[in-house]
Write an enzyme that holds these catalytic residues in place. Sequence first.
Site, PDB file in Angstrom:
ATOM      1  CG  ASP A  15      -2.282   0.942   1.188  1.00 45.40           C
ATOM      2  OD1 ASP A  15      -2.032   1.922   0.300  1.00 45.40           O
ATOM      3  OD2 ASP A  15      -3.028   0.721   2.225  1.00 45.40           O
ATOM      4  CG  HIS A  17      -3.492   4.812  -0.174  1.00 38.91           C
ATOM      5  ND1 HIS A  17      -3.613   3.259  -0.886  1.00 38.91           N
ATOM      6  CD2 HIS A  17      -4.526   5.439  -1.308  1.00 38.91           C
ATOM      7  CE1 HIS A  17      -4.247   3.203  -1.779  1.00 38.91           C
ATOM      8  NE2 HIS A  17      -4.936   4.416  -2.012  1.00 38.91           N
TER       9      HIS A  17
END
Length: 143
Positions: A15, A17
């Site tokens: 991930d 983000h």
Amino acid sequence: MAAPINIVLGVIGSDCHSVGNKILEAFFTEKGFKVTNLGVMVSQEEFIAAAIETDAKAILVSSLYGHGEIDCVGLRDKCIEKGLDNILLYVGGNLVVGKTPFDVVESKFLKMGYDRVFGPESSLDEEAEMLLKDIEAKKNKVN
């Protein structure tokens, strides 16, 4: 004045983000915690190594891309293997793919050994309060 409490945070797995991660770092720093922010795409081993190095009381794991259910499995066991039996594990974000009711998601992560599970709409103020209470409870349990 008490020394700040060390915590480690980051975004697990593949991930990438980063915005929420930066918000968490700023928020918990403002609340008086000493934050070690590992950034994005963090492995379980990196979380554990940083927790050992900083004598952290908690690891805060974020996942926003929906694969937390895969990326987070086994972290509690790995912590125990490395002597982090009493570390608090918090996890939050968009942890699964699809529209799974939060109570089902929470149950899955609690069974994995996480102490607290938070959805994307949770209150950071409440999380900080819970973290302080949980750290105090762990400290009292050990003593």
